[in-house]
Design a protein around this motif. Structure first.
Motif, short mmCIF file in Angstrom:
data_model
loop_
_atom_site.label_atom_id
_atom_site.label_comp_id
_atom_site.label_asym_id
_atom_site.label_seq_id
_atom_site.Cartn_x
_atom_site.Cartn_y
_atom_site.Cartn_z
N SER A 185 -3.61 -9.54 11.48
CA SER A 185 -4.98 -9.87 11.00
C SER A 185 -6.06 -9.99 11.98
O SER A 185 -5.75 -9.90 13.00
N SER A 190 0.86 -1.09 0.05
CA SER A 190 0.08 0.11 -0.01
C SER A 190 1.02 1.19 -0.16
O SER A 190 1.87 1.24 0.37
N PRO A 215 -7.20 -2.21 14.63
CA PRO A 215 -8.01 -2.05 13.44
C PRO A 215 -8.70 -0.69 13.36
O PRO A 215 -9.06 -0.13 14.36
N LEU A 271 -14.79 -0.52 9.50
CA LEU A 271 -14.24 -1.30 8.24
C LEU A 271 -15.45 -2.25 7.69
O LEU A 271 -16.12 -2.79 8.69
N GLU A 315 -11.70 -9.80 5.30
CA GLU A 315 -10.61 -10.39 6.25
C GLU A 315 -9.53 -9.21 5.93
O GLU A 315 -9.27 -8.66 4.64
N TYR A 316 -8.59 -8.94 6.82
CA TYR A 316 -7.86 -7.83 6.67
C TYR A 316 -6.38 -8.09 7.56
O TYR A 316 -6.29 -8.21 8.44
N THR A 317 -5.44 -8.67 6.46
CA THR A 317 -4.26 -8.97 6.85
C THR A 317 -3.01 -8.02 6.04
O THR A 317 -3.32 -7.89 4.81
N GLU A 318 -2.26 -7.37 6.88
CA GLU A 318 -1.32 -6.60 6.47
C GLU A 318 -0.06 -6.83 7.12
O GLU A 318 -0.05 -7.57 8.13
N LYS A 336 -3.28 0.37 5.57
CA LYS A 336 -4.23 0.71 5.01
C LYS A 336 -5.58 0.41 5.98
O LYS A 336 -6.38 1.44 6.08
N ASN A 337 -5.52 -0.55 6.72
CA ASN A 337 -6.44 -0.77 7.56
C ASN A 337 -6.30 -0.82 9.00
O ASN A 337 -7.29 -1.07 9.89
N TYR A 338 -5.26 -0.47 9.47
CA TYR A 338 -4.88 -0.50 10.73
C TYR A 338 -4.22 0.94 11.15
O TYR A 338 -3.81 1.59 10.35
#
Length: 282
Positions: free
Chosen positions: A282, A201, A233, A237, A241-244, A206-208
């Motif tokens: 995650s 990204s 997180p 949202l 599923e949000y894994t980074e 992006k999501n955390y």
């Protein structure tokens, strides 16, 4: 006399051997003043502890002579492993060298080492005899000698107490999961600058969200120093599923003005590899 020119220069050594110097390479004549200028390369080629007589022939047929006396000296040879990592400073000459320098026999000199950025000296020896690293060398050389410097490149080190943070599953419209923390510690040989990036990204995450809980605000960790990062997180949202992966890198500090890295004169700065810790979210 402005109308008299230098037409030739010959050199005679102590053995009586005479050679003609080449104009333009071994000597030249100043166009402005008419003075004789002996080339530096020729001067440096003369043997130590020698006398050379130069005879200058003028256009009116007259000659002039003068002597070049090269005194006897001791050569201090410098060997560094790896090359270019360190050198010596001599108080008698007031100069820094990485290859060799010359001193008069019997002169008292003090030698101290200078180390290049990112290296540390591990030992030095005079003609194979190990010397104390805590003190400069005080010598009175009567013959040539070799000073050997041994150095190693320091390394960046970074460790995290956790490399995976799992926030579990919640329903849509959830309350934001509780934040979790991990701690980073500088385990290397020198201070480092922390940086954060996410290869997936353009944003760091992006999501955390992550914030600094403790440690230096400028991200510079001294040896053994730690910093704690809090991650959570983002709110609202959509389902999914949000894994980074948060890549935390420890690397070189910004150079101070006029500071030089090792090897920079050759156009190839030498820098230790950065230390990177991936933290999976995650």
């Amino acid at each position: 006399d402005a109308e008299v020119d230098i037409t030739g220069v010959t050199a005679q050594n102590e053995q009586g051997e005479t050679v003609a110097l080449t104009k333009g390479t071994e000597y030249r004549v100043s166009a402005r003043t008419g003075e004789l200028i002996i080339d530096n390369d020729y001067m440096s080629s003369l043997p130590l502890n020698s006398t050379t007589q130069l005879t200058v022939t003028l256009s009116d047929g007259t000659t002039g002579t003068f002597l070049i006396v090269v005194p006897e000296v001791c050569v201090i040879h410098i060997v560094c492993e790896p090359a270019g990592a360190a050198g010596l400073y001599c108080d008698a000459t007031g100069i820094y060298r990485e290859n060799e320098f010359y001193v008069k026999p019997g002169d008292s000199i003090t030698l101290d080492y200078a180390i290049t950025r990112y290296y540390e000296l591990t030992g030095w020896a005079v003609d194979g005899q190990e010397m104390d690293l805590e003190h400069p060398l005080e010598l009175s050389p009567m013959e040539d000698m070799t000073v050997t410097l041994s150095a190693r490149m320091m390394s960046f080190g970074l460790e995290a107490d956790k490399t995976e943070l799992e926030f579990g599953s919640v329903a849509v419209g959830y309350d934001q999961p509780a934040a979790q923390e991990f701690t980073l510690t500088n385990t290397g040989d020198m201070p480092l600058q922390l940086s954060f990036d996410n290869m997936e990204s353009s944003e760091v995450l992006k999501n955390y969200e992550f914030t600094l809980v403790s440690g230096p605000e400028d991200g510079v960790l001294e040896l053994g120093q730690s910093t704690t990062i809090r991650v959570q997180p983002k709110a609202d949202l959509p389902a999914g599923e949000y894994t980074e992966t948060l890549n935390v890198t420890g690397g070189e500090l910004p150079l101070e003005p006029n500071a030089a890295r090792s090897g920079e004169e050759e156009g190839e700065p030498v820098t230790p590899e950065t230390a990177t810790v991936p933290v999976t979210l995650s």
